[in-house]
Design a protein around this motif. Sequence first.
Motif, PDB file in Angstrom:
ATOM      1  N   VAL A   7       0.850  -1.190   0.000  1.00 25.18           N
ATOM      2  CA  VAL A   7       0.000   0.000   0.000  1.00 25.18           C
ATOM      3  C   VAL A   7       0.889   1.245   0.000  1.00 25.18           C
ATOM      4  O   VAL A   7       1.684   1.458   0.914  1.00 25.18           O
ATOM      5  N   ARG A   8       0.731   2.068  -1.036  1.00 25.45           N
ATOM      6  CA  ARG A   8       1.536   3.292  -1.158  1.00 25.45           C
ATOM      7  C   ARG A   8       0.773   4.553  -0.771  1.00 25.45           C
ATOM      8  O   ARG A   8       1.380   5.579  -0.481  1.00 25.45           O
ATOM      9  N   GLY A   9      -0.549   4.489  -0.783  1.00 24.43           N
ATOM     10  CA  GLY A   9      -1.328   5.665  -0.430  1.00 24.43           C
ATOM     11  C   GLY A   9      -2.804   5.342  -0.367  1.00 24.43           C
ATOM     12  O   GLY A   9      -3.255   4.337  -0.923  1.00 24.43           O
ATOM     13  N   SER A  10      -3.555   6.185   0.313  1.00 24.25           N
ATOM     14  CA  SER A  10      -5.007   5.987   0.406  1.00 24.25           C
ATOM     15  C   SER A  10      -5.701   7.335   0.304  1.00 24.25           C
ATOM     16  O   SER A  10      -5.107   8.390   0.556  1.00 24.25           O
ATOM     17  N   GLY A  11      -6.969   7.285  -0.075  1.00 27.11           N
ATOM     18  CA  GLY A  11      -7.758   8.503  -0.186  1.00 27.11           C
ATOM     19  C   GLY A  11      -9.233   8.189  -0.059  1.00 27.11           C
ATOM     20  O   GLY A  11      -9.645   7.032  -0.207  1.00 27.11           O
ATOM     21  N   SER A  12     -10.031   9.202   0.215  1.00 27.48           N
ATOM     22  CA  SER A  12     -11.474   8.989   0.334  1.00 27.48           C
ATOM     23  C   SER A  12     -12.217  10.241  -0.097  1.00 27.48           C
ATOM     24  O   SER A  12     -11.629  11.323  -0.226  1.00 27.48           O
ATOM     25  N   ALA A  13     -13.507  10.077  -0.329  1.00 27.12           N
ATOM     26  CA  ALA A  13     -14.345  11.202  -0.745  1.00 27.12           C
ATOM     27  C   ALA A  13     -15.761  10.965  -0.241  1.00 27.12           C
ATOM     28  O   ALA A  13     -16.261   9.838  -0.256  1.00 27.12           O
ATOM     29  N   LEU A  14     -16.389  12.034   0.204  1.00 28.64           N
ATOM     30  CA  LEU A  14     -17.760  11.983   0.706  1.00 28.64           C
ATOM     31  C   LEU A  14     -18.593  13.073   0.039  1.00 28.64           C
ATOM     32  O   LEU A  14     -18.064  14.138  -0.300  1.00 28.64           O
ATOM     33  N   PRO A  15     -19.875  12.839  -0.140  1.00 27.61           N
ATOM     34  CA  PRO A  15     -20.738  13.890  -0.688  1.00 27.61           C
ATOM     35  C   PRO A  15     -20.768  15.118   0.222  1.00 27.61           C
ATOM     36  O   PRO A  15     -20.396  15.062   1.394  1.00 27.61           O
ATOM     37  N   GLU A  66      -2.205  11.268  -4.690  1.00 32.42           N
ATOM     38  CA  GLU A  66      -1.451  12.351  -4.069  1.00 32.42           C
ATOM     39  C   GLU A  66      -0.700  11.847  -2.839  1.00 32.42           C
ATOM     40  O   GLU A  66       0.468  12.186  -2.622  1.00 32.42           O
ATOM     41  N   ALA A  67      -1.384  11.019  -2.031  1.00 30.64           N
ATOM     42  CA  ALA A  67      -0.744  10.464  -0.839  1.00 30.64           C
ATOM     43  C   ALA A  67       0.426   9.560  -1.208  1.00 30.64           C
ATOM     44  O   ALA A  67       1.442   9.514  -0.500  1.00 30.64           O
ATOM     45  N   ALA A  68       0.288   8.833  -2.314  1.00 30.28           N
ATOM     46  CA  ALA A  68       1.350   7.929  -2.765  1.00 30.28           C
ATOM     47  C   ALA A  68       2.490   8.673  -3.454  1.00 30.28           C
ATOM     48  O   ALA A  68       3.598   8.138  -3.579  1.00 30.28           O
ATOM     49  N   GLY A  69       2.211   9.884  -3.909  1.00 29.85           N
ATOM     50  CA  GLY A  69       3.212  10.628  -4.666  1.00 29.85           C
ATOM     51  C   GLY A  69       3.380  10.116  -6.078  1.00 29.85           C
ATOM     52  O   GLY A  69       4.441  10.282  -6.697  1.00 29.85           O
ATOM     53  N   PHE A  70       2.336   9.504  -6.641  1.00 32.56           N
ATOM     54  CA  PHE A  70       2.380   8.926  -7.978  1.00 32.56           C
ATOM     55  C   PHE A  70       1.560   9.764  -8.948  1.00 32.56           C
ATOM     56  O   PHE A  70       0.505  10.305  -8.582  1.00 32.56           O
ATOM     57  N   ASP A  71       2.011   9.824 -10.173  1.00 33.07           N
ATOM     58  CA  ASP A  71       1.219  10.418 -11.238  1.00 33.07           C
ATOM     59  C   ASP A  71       0.216   9.381 -11.733  1.00 33.07           C
ATOM     60  O   ASP A  71       0.523   8.183 -11.785  1.00 33.07           O
ATOM     61  N   ALA A  72      -0.966   9.828 -12.106  1.00 28.11           N
ATOM     62  CA  ALA A  72      -2.002   8.905 -12.572  1.00 28.11           C
ATOM     63  C   ALA A  72      -1.530   8.073 -13.760  1.00 28.11           C
ATOM     64  O   ALA A  72      -1.936   6.910 -13.920  1.00 28.11           O
ATOM     65  N   SER A  73      -0.674   8.629 -14.583  1.00 30.73           N
ATOM     66  CA  SER A  73      -0.208   7.924 -15.786  1.00 30.73           C
ATOM     67  C   SER A  73       0.593   6.671 -15.447  1.00 30.73           C
ATOM     68  O   SER A  73       0.791   5.813 -16.320  1.00 30.73           O
ATOM     69  N   SER A  74       1.065   6.542 -14.195  1.00 30.53           N
ATOM     70  CA  SER A  74       1.840   5.360 -13.808  1.00 30.53           C
ATOM     71  C   SER A  74       0.960   4.184 -13.410  1.00 30.53           C
ATOM     72  O   SER A  74       1.452   3.079 -13.191  1.00 30.53           O
ATOM     73  N   ILE A  75      -0.356   4.412 -13.329  1.00 24.87           N
ATOM     74  CA  ILE A  75      -1.291   3.349 -12.958  1.00 24.87           C
ATOM     75  C   ILE A  75      -1.614   2.498 -14.178  1.00 24.87           C
ATOM     76  O   ILE A  75      -2.000   3.020 -15.221  1.00 24.87           O
ATOM     77  N   ASP A  76      -1.449   1.199 -14.038  1.00 28.15           N
ATOM     78  CA  ASP A  76      -1.792   0.311 -15.157  1.00 28.15           C
ATOM     79  C   ASP A  76      -2.910  -0.668 -14.838  1.00 28.15           C
ATOM     80  O   ASP A  76      -3.204  -1.562 -15.638  1.00 28.15           O
ATOM     81  N   LEU A  77      -3.581  -0.489 -13.678  1.00 32.24           N
ATOM     82  CA  LEU A  77      -4.716  -1.341 -13.318  1.00 32.24           C
ATOM     83  C   LEU A  77      -5.647  -0.562 -12.403  1.00 32.24           C
ATOM     84  O   LEU A  77      -5.207   0.035 -11.420  1.00 32.24           O
ATOM     85  N   ILE A  78      -6.936  -0.553 -12.733  1.00 28.23           N
ATOM     86  CA  ILE A  78      -7.971   0.013 -11.865  1.00 28.23           C
ATOM     87  C   ILE A  78      -9.038  -1.050 -11.650  1.00 28.23           C
ATOM     88  O   ILE A  78      -9.639  -1.542 -12.614  1.00 28.23           O
ATOM     89  N   VAL A  79      -9.262  -1.413 -10.393  1.00 30.37           N
ATOM     90  CA  VAL A  79     -10.341  -2.335 -10.042  1.00 30.37           C
ATOM     91  C   VAL A  79     -11.276  -1.587  -9.110  1.00 30.37           C
ATOM     92  O   VAL A  79     -10.871  -1.154  -8.022  1.00 30.37           O
ATOM     93  N   LEU A  80     -12.511  -1.405  -9.539  1.00 33.90           N
ATOM     94  CA  LEU A  80     -13.480  -0.612  -8.789  1.00 33.90           C
ATOM     95  C   LEU A  80     -14.621  -1.501  -8.317  1.00 33.90           C
ATOM     96  O   LEU A  80     -15.297  -2.150  -9.113  1.00 33.90           O
TER      97      LEU A  80
END
Length: 320
Positions: A7-15, A66-80
């Motif tokens: 785990v490199r970073g975490s984030g959350s969002a609420l209405p 942002e917490a991980a310090g990674f650019d979105a372009s470095s992500i090669d897998l999204i599981v939602l």
Amino acid sequence: MTLRSVVRGSGSALPKRVVSNAELAEQVDTSDEWIVERTGIRQRYIADDSETTSSLATDAARRALEAAGFDASSIDLIVLATATPDQTFPATATKVQANLGIADCIAFDVAAVCTGFLYALTVADSMLRGGNAKRALVIGAETFSRILDWEDRGTCVLFGDGAGAIVLEAADEDGKGILDTRLHAAGQHNELLYVDGGPSTTKTVGHLRMRGREVFRHAVVNLAEVLTETLEGAGLTAADIDWVVPHQANARILDATAKKLGLDPSKVVVTVDKHANTSAASVPLAFDEAVRDGRIKPGDMVVMEAMGGGLTWGAAVLRY
């Protein structure tokens, strides 16, 4: 070399909108006292028309990156993980991919209701360790308010909307990362927790229906068993655990599960009072809150667990 999903970073969002029990009592035959006594819930967040599962998921993903310090372009897998996608298809994960400006990556949804994040985490972990990807976004996001029957006080008071996300990276790093995951399902219990509609049956979305007492009974037994199973798989005992991050369904389930395992209640992360049950979002939401307020620290041993409609249930143990 032992490759694990770290785990490199975490984030959350609420209405934006917070709905208290008192406000809900103005619309439904209930009261703050009744809800708190039976569930521990004091408020929930409800999405407006401009807030969707994909928008909440995107916000949570951006904060995790942002917490991980990674650019979105470095992500090669999204599981939602979600039971409330924006559309029947395509997958909401692809909308998040587009929102993040990722030109190409693996992106798909997982449907296992409240256990969805654990299913998504397990799938992503397997793909990272198998070499299919290097960095992954694992997201749980829901707008459960869209499928509630607001005249059914037994269910509408229990749920809220939100999203949580973590960034995983395949790495060999001093025992850190996901150590073990276990998943289960028992489809014969479909009638205990389900939505009474869908494209291939009623052609309408439908509303959530639940037989609460039976779900409670299954939850306490199943969660205690899968936690024990997961700890044994990782070669650990309850005494080795620093934090338990459970699905935030009901404070009474959390208490009963902790007692059954002999866990110190102070080690259980509880956010159900603020968020209510956000289904697949609840585990990553609670995890992110505990990381950001300093409870969960680097090196801590963390167990996540959840049970939901299906019935499905699962757990994961990781060193943060």
